[in-house]
Motif scaffolding. Sequence first.
Motif, PDB file in Angstrom:
ATOM      1  N   ALA A 166       0.831  -1.203   0.000  1.00 24.26           N
ATOM      2  CA  ALA A 166       0.000   0.000   0.000  1.00 24.26           C
ATOM      3  C   ALA A 166       0.866   1.254   0.000  1.00 24.26           C
ATOM      4  O   ALA A 166       0.573   2.232  -0.702  1.00 24.26           O
ATOM      5  N   MET A 167       1.955   1.233   0.774  1.00 25.52           N
ATOM      6  CA  MET A 167       2.855   2.379   0.802  1.00 25.52           C
ATOM      7  C   MET A 167       3.560   2.563  -0.539  1.00 25.52           C
ATOM      8  O   MET A 167       3.686   3.685  -1.045  1.00 25.52           O
ATOM      9  N   TRP A 191       1.188   4.121  -2.978  1.00 25.82           N
ATOM     10  CA  TRP A 191       0.725   5.464  -2.640  1.00 25.82           C
ATOM     11  C   TRP A 191       1.820   6.518  -2.731  1.00 25.82           C
ATOM     12  O   TRP A 191       1.585   7.641  -3.180  1.00 25.82           O
ATOM     13  N   GLN A 248      -3.335  11.164   6.648  1.00 26.64           N
ATOM     14  CA  GLN A 248      -3.286  10.467   5.362  1.00 26.64           C
ATOM     15  C   GLN A 248      -2.399   9.234   5.449  1.00 26.64           C
ATOM     16  O   GLN A 248      -2.748   8.160   4.951  1.00 26.64           O
ATOM     17  N   LYS A 291      -4.035   6.484   7.437  1.00 21.86           N
ATOM     18  CA  LYS A 291      -5.110   5.851   6.676  1.00 21.86           C
ATOM     19  C   LYS A 291      -4.553   4.797   5.730  1.00 21.86           C
ATOM     20  O   LYS A 291      -5.101   3.695   5.606  1.00 21.86           O
ATOM     21  N   VAL A 292      -3.442   5.124   5.056  1.00 19.76           N
ATOM     22  CA  VAL A 292      -2.823   4.165   4.138  1.00 19.76           C
ATOM     23  C   VAL A 292      -2.278   2.966   4.898  1.00 19.76           C
ATOM     24  O   VAL A 292      -2.489   1.811   4.514  1.00 19.76           O
TER      25      VAL A 292
END
Length: 578
Positions: A50-51, A54, A374, A377-378
Amino acid sequence: MVNARLRCIIWVFSASLALFMGPSCRESQDRPLTAGVEPTDELAEAVASAMEEWLPDRLKASEVPGTAAVVVGNVAIIWEKVYGVEGDPGSSPITPDTVFCIRSISKSVTTLAVLMAVQEGLLDLDTPISEYLPDFTIRSRFDTQPEDLITLRHMLSHWGGFTHDPPLRINLARPNYFEQYIGRISETWLRFPVGYRHQYSNYGFDLAGYLIQVRSGISFDEYVRREVLEPLGMAHSTFNLEVAAQIQNRAIGHDTKGKVVALPFPEIPSAGLYSSIRDMARYVQFHLNGGIVNGQRLLRNDLMQQYHAIQFAFRDQRTGYSLGLIREVVSNTYSLYHEGGGHGFGSHMIVYPELGFGTVILTNREYHGLTGQQARKVMNGPIINRYGPPLTPGEEFGTLRKLDLSDSRLKAILGRYGDSPGIVVGFEKGVFGMRTNKDQFLPLDVFNDGGQLVGRYSTNKEVRFLSPYGNRPGAMMRVDRILDNYNSQYNDFNDSPLDPTGPDEPGWQKYVGEYEVLWAGESFAKANVSITNGYLYYHDGKCEEYEPGLFFRYDGEALDFRANPPTYANLELKKRNP
């Protein structure tokens, strides 16, 4: 208004712990950290994915010159990525050993140094600071000698009542600028009574660092190097800004306009650690392994537990500030996190002790959205996707007595809370409730919870009205019981339609007008001083005169027209020409 620039869980279902916990902290052995992928739970890898998805787009959109990020497990790095360059285009690329200023994450490292000093017998968390610094004083409208009440526990959890911004006129060219800065704290005013409520501030941590220096007989940065950084193997980290300035592999901080930010600055224990992503991975492992490093306990277990526990917690509170860290409910486990921003850098660290991994992001540009809500959340997303949102704890309002609308206690909480438009508590068409800053009226059922009034406006949302202080109504604390966000959303009482007309002193007229708010000599905000209902208002906040020319805004910040130039919250004000 000023602090907007800088923004600085106990409950887990026991039946579910076995599903989520990695090796027990007591059983974990912290082996030397090596880069590479550790065989680990797929959840940590999902967070890493996810990181990685993003970060690139967000970095490009935010014009961040350089970034380093890591996901680390109990014994090894799971994922590591670097982006961009140390400074201007064409400068050296970021590496895993590039040092960044981690800003307010430094608070948690300073806390560890304090706890090491407690373990050594140099300090005690609950001893008033006046016993260590008999000559130290601080100004207060509430307590005659607040230094006899403030403890390290207050200071490391932001319950001391301090203001946030550093005092003016610190000569950073002098070698003892840190000591000069500490001495200037005595010229500031507490915003609230000691222990009244949580209020984020650098001062407590800077004072704590100074206490280490006084009690150990060596400089703060040297004590931290010996007792924390060396034992953790953080060879590229330092609180010594002169040493940091000489490091070749150092990221250069950039402000929101892309301008390079220079060293030094005075708030060292609260925001001055320079560290690399590899060193921060070792620091995360220290927390994951419950204070054990290389098979040896570095910090006593009882101090480790206090380190991670919410301080001055409300009943059933699961999210709040611990000692130098924020503890937050995530699904049916919890995280320990902190973010940092300012002076050209932005950073974020999250540790999931029961899941056995943590994450860190370091950047060399400030206030860009890559840290804070933010980022959480990620990083929290894969955890919540797997285990679901957090459940509401068991406290039931059915056991509490609802107040009748004629109860005189309701009158005491009528008024506006916070800056314009604020949250207005009152009656509308015979219904008691609050009008939000989004102009929505929410009826409130008000209960007496052990002497504290609580207004409930949905199944899981409430407002708690803190006790009055200094002959004024107390603050409002908004709580989402699912998020369990106590101590994070305060609105202080501003004014009320029931207020009598103020004195409207003739001498106040010279203060009225538009002002530039200055930071380091440069304008960064505007403010207005006016008179309404016979009271002086600063930026739509009611002020009360304490001494001729010295006012206190409703949020406790000092507005001082006796100074030249005048100041608000220790920041200079420059009156604009009519």
